[in-house]
Scaffold this motif. Structure first.
Motif, PDB file in Angstrom:
ATOM      1  N   CYS A  74       0.819  -1.227   0.000  1.00 52.26           N
ATOM      2  CA  CYS A  74       0.000   0.000   0.000  1.00 52.26           C
ATOM      3  C   CYS A  74       0.841   1.259   0.000  1.00 52.26           C
ATOM      4  O   CYS A  74       0.416   2.297  -0.515  1.00 52.26           O
ATOM      5  N   TYR A  77       1.239   3.288  -3.049  1.00 49.08           N
ATOM      6  CA  TYR A  77       0.301   2.773  -4.056  1.00 49.08           C
ATOM      7  C   TYR A  77      -0.720   3.862  -4.388  1.00 49.08           C
ATOM      8  O   TYR A  77      -1.473   4.287  -3.512  1.00 49.08           O
ATOM      9  N   TYR A  80      -1.071   6.553  -1.885  1.00 48.19           N
ATOM     10  CA  TYR A  80      -1.332   6.218  -0.485  1.00 48.19           C
ATOM     11  C   TYR A  80       0.008   6.241   0.254  1.00 48.19           C
ATOM     12  O   TYR A  80       1.029   5.860  -0.305  1.00 48.19           O
ATOM     13  N   ASP A 111      -6.310  -3.620   7.454  1.00 47.96           N
ATOM     14  CA  ASP A 111      -6.109  -4.274   6.151  1.00 47.96           C
ATOM     15  C   ASP A 111      -4.652  -4.117   5.755  1.00 47.96           C
ATOM     16  O   ASP A 111      -4.139  -2.996   5.691  1.00 47.96           O
ATOM     17  N   THR A 113      -1.418  -5.532   3.063  1.00 50.34           N
ATOM     18  CA  THR A 113      -1.000  -6.291   1.886  1.00 50.34           C
ATOM     19  C   THR A 113       0.520  -6.310   1.844  1.00 50.34           C
ATOM     20  O   THR A 113       1.155  -5.253   1.824  1.00 50.34           O
ATOM     21  N   ASP A 122      -3.020 -10.280   0.632  1.00 48.65           N
ATOM     22  CA  ASP A 122      -3.941  -9.185   0.983  1.00 48.65           C
ATOM     23  C   ASP A 122      -4.982  -9.733   1.953  1.00 48.65           C
ATOM     24  O   ASP A 122      -5.730 -10.661   1.608  1.00 48.65           O
ATOM     25  N   HIS A 185     -11.079  -8.781  -5.618  1.00 47.93           N
ATOM     26  CA  HIS A 185     -10.324  -8.603  -6.871  1.00 47.93           C
ATOM     27  C   HIS A 185      -9.377  -9.771  -7.091  1.00 47.93           C
ATOM     28  O   HIS A 185      -8.917 -10.392  -6.119  1.00 47.93           O
ATOM     29  N   HIS A 192      -4.259  -5.463  -7.776  1.00 48.61           N
ATOM     30  CA  HIS A 192      -5.687  -5.456  -8.101  1.00 48.61           C
ATOM     31  C   HIS A 192      -5.875  -5.875  -9.551  1.00 48.61           C
ATOM     32  O   HIS A 192      -5.695  -5.085 -10.463  1.00 48.61           O
ATOM     33  N   GLU A 218     -13.748 -10.002   0.186  1.00 43.78           N
ATOM     34  CA  GLU A 218     -13.561  -9.004   1.245  1.00 43.78           C
ATOM     35  C   GLU A 218     -14.806  -8.160   1.490  1.00 43.78           C
ATOM     36  O   GLU A 218     -14.794  -6.943   1.329  1.00 43.78           O
ATOM     37  N   TRP A 235      -9.557   9.043   0.076  1.00 43.83           N
ATOM     38  CA  TRP A 235      -9.418   7.620   0.402  1.00 43.83           C
ATOM     39  C   TRP A 235     -10.537   7.103   1.306  1.00 43.83           C
ATOM     40  O   TRP A 235     -11.181   6.107   0.994  1.00 43.83           O
ATOM     41  N   GLU A 249     -11.258  -9.935   5.057  1.00 41.34           N
ATOM     42  CA  GLU A 249     -10.690 -10.236   3.731  1.00 41.34           C
ATOM     43  C   GLU A 249      -9.660 -11.351   3.808  1.00 41.34           C
ATOM     44  O   GLU A 249      -8.815 -11.362   4.705  1.00 41.34           O
TER      45      GLU A 249
HETATM   46  N1  MF3 Z   1      -5.882  -3.737   0.776  1.00 36.23           N
HETATM   47  C1  MF3 Z   1      -6.913  -3.037   0.053  1.00 36.23           C
HETATM   48  C2  MF3 Z   1      -7.691  -4.099  -0.682  1.00 36.23           C
HETATM   49  O1  MF3 Z   1      -8.185  -4.947  -0.026  1.00 36.23           O
HETATM   50  C3  MF3 Z   1      -6.377  -2.002  -0.847  1.00 36.23           C
HETATM   51  C4  MF3 Z   1      -5.835  -0.840  -0.129  1.00 36.23           C
HETATM   52  S1  MF3 Z   1      -5.173   0.231  -1.272  1.00 36.23           S
HETATM   53  C5  MF3 Z   1      -4.571   1.465  -0.327  1.00 36.23           C
HETATM   54  O2  MF3 Z   1      -7.792  -4.220  -1.842  1.00 36.23           O
HETATM   55  F1  MF3 Z   1      -3.861   2.170  -1.091  1.00 36.23           F
HETATM   56  F2  MF3 Z   1      -5.583   2.109   0.222  1.00 36.23           F
HETATM   57  F3  MF3 Z   1      -3.859   0.968   0.643  1.00 36.23           F
END
Ligand code: MF3
Ligand code: CO
Ligand code: CO
Length: 274
Positions: A74, A77, A80, A111, A113, A122, A185, A192, A218, A235, A249
């Motif tokens: 993230c 990303y 973010y 959350d 990843t 994720d 996704h 994604h 999720e 966001w 998730e």
């Molecule tokens: N982890 C999130 C998902 O489940 C995506 C977060 S993107 C971010 O798909 F940039 F907000 F971190």
């Protein structure tokens, strides 16, 4: 560019909408990434207490990820700037860690990843902060039970719509609602990827599941209505009616007989004891 290259790359523009089929070796990569992400959420558990600063939880997650040879997916990303998303109470998803503390009686989703050798693990789960009211605990339970009903649909030959239908039917039977504006996704080397995995829908709709597909489920579930709105930070998504929202998730793979959950909690902490 040679002619053969042109021919070889011609289908690439279509590939983004195609659902990738992964090999046994790819599944091994997803297992490693999923494990680090799940362990990160396990590590956070004792820290999620009344008064904890959400940015401190983010720092812990970032250090844990890097210490395990993984990259926080993230961070940076699409602009973010944090490692995890922390979404308390009426925040549906993508809450940004910062000076805000978690308070007694709140519920919060975290959350994370993690990228390991290019593979994305994720996963998110709910945390109960101190003494949580029964109606909030019930929402958390409905969310997990809805997720599990969706997961139970996963096997070759089923349709993506079967997953969404199972989740929606259960959640609505409990007088809660399924968020429409965010979905699961495809996941793997791409964070994604195709397809969009809807958490609502009709049986038999959508693409057919095949062994080797890898995606997230999720669901976001609200105590009130399903509508969400985006805050001005670009966001944070919150429920329009300010009702509580919960999410869980996992990253999963379709096997010959069903599903493999790559992000299962090694400590058995995925589902909070309510
Ligand atoms: N982890 C999130 C998902 O489940 C995506 C977060 S993107 C971010 O798909 F940039 F907000 F971190
Ligand atoms: Co996801
Ligand atoms: Co996630």
């Amino acid at each position: 560019m040679t002619d053969t290259e042109v021919i070889a790359t011609a289908p690439a523009s279509r590939r983004s909408s195609m659902i990738k089929i992964h090999s046994a070796e790819d599944f091994e990569g997803m297992r490693r990434a999923g494990r680090v992400a799940a362990e990160c959420l396990d590590m956070l558990t004792p820290h999620v207490k009344p008064g904890v600063v959400t940015d401190d939880l983010d720092k812990l997650a970032r250090e844990f990820t890097l210490d395990h040879g993984a990259v926080p997916a993230c961070l940076f990303y699409r602009g973010y700037s944090k490692t995890v998303c922390i979404s308390p109470n009426h925040v549906v998803c993508h809450g940004i860690p910062g000076p805000r503390t978690l308070r007694d009686g709140e519920i919060a989703n975290i959350d994370v990843t993690c990228i390991v050798d290019g593979w994305h693990g994720d996963t998110s789960r709910m945390y109960l902060v101190g003494d949580v009211p029964a109606r909030a605990k019930r929402l958390v339970d409905v969310t997990y039970d809805g997720f599990e009903r969706g997961l139970a649909m996963v096997k070759p030959g089923a349709h993506f719509g079967d997953i969404g239908h199972a989740i929606q039917a259960y959640v609505e039977s409990q007088r809660c609602s399924v968020v429409r504006d965010f979905c699961g996704h495809g996941v793997g080397r791409v964070f994604h990827d195709a397809p969009n995995v809807l958490h609502f829908g009709r049986r038999g709709e959508g693409a057919k599941l095949e062994a080797g597909m890898v995606f997230t489920i999720e669901p976001m579930v609200n105590l009130g209505k399903y509508q969400v709105k985006l805050l001005s930070d670009g966001w944070t998504a919150v429920t329009r009616d300010k009702s509580l929202s919960a999410q869980c998730e996992h990253s999963i793979g379709v096997t010959e007989t069903g599903a493999e959950v790559f992000t299962a909690s090694p400590a058995g902490l995925f589902r909070p004891v309510t």
